[in-house]
Scaffold this motif. Structure first.
Motif, PDB file in Angstrom:
ATOM      1  N   CYS A   1       0.584  -1.255   0.047  1.00  0.00           N
ATOM      2  CA  CYS A   1       0.076  -0.121  -0.135  1.00  0.00           C
ATOM      3  C   CYS A   1       0.904   1.349  -0.117  1.00  0.00           C
TER       4      CYS A   1
ATOM      5  N   HIS B   1      -3.486  -2.991  -8.127  1.00  0.00           N
ATOM      6  CA  HIS B   1      -3.605  -2.944  -6.691  1.00  0.00           C
ATOM      7  C   HIS B   1      -5.099  -2.727  -6.269  1.00  0.00           C
TER       8      HIS B   1
ATOM      9  N   CYS C   1      -7.193  -4.164  -3.393  1.00  0.00           N
ATOM     10  CA  CYS C   1      -7.083  -3.561  -2.147  1.00  0.00           C
ATOM     11  C   CYS C   1      -8.107  -2.644  -1.845  1.00  0.00           C
TER      12      CYS C   1
ATOM     13  N   CYS D   1      -6.829   0.924  -0.432  1.00  0.00           N
ATOM     14  CA  CYS D   1      -6.461   1.788  -1.372  1.00  0.00           C
ATOM     15  C   CYS D   1      -7.639   2.298  -2.503  1.00  0.00           C
TER      16      CYS D   1
END
Ligand SMILES: [Zn+2]
Length: 85
Positions: free
Chosen positions: A9, A35, A39, A42
């Protein structure tokens, strides 16, 4: 190291501003997308900052007082720092 890899992150957040500005290209861009897909933390932050950018863009039709943009930057910095890992 070959190219940009986003494995944490911290890396993602470091590149988030550039990503939102559309400045990431090619591999870095796909890494960021990957990502954000995996995630949630995020992803929410990206949403938050994208909304903030949009509202600033809306405000930009009127003159923005320097204190306001300064304040937004301060808030963003605090938000990023407070987020932690
Ligand atoms: Zn993340």
């Amino acid at each position: 190291m070959t190219g940009t890899e986003i494995n944490s992150c911290t890396e993602a957040l470091r590149l988030l501003a550039a990503h939102l500005d559309g400045e990431l290209g090619g591999h870095a861009h796909s890494e960021m997308e990957r990502h954000l897909r995996t995630c949630r933390s995020c992803f929410s932050r990206a949403e938050f900052e994208a909304r903030l950018k949009a509202s600033i863009a809306g405000l930009a039709q009127e003159p923005v007082p320097p204190e306001l943009s300064q304040r937004v930057h301060t808030l963003l910095r605090e938000f990023t720092v407070a987020g932690g890992d």
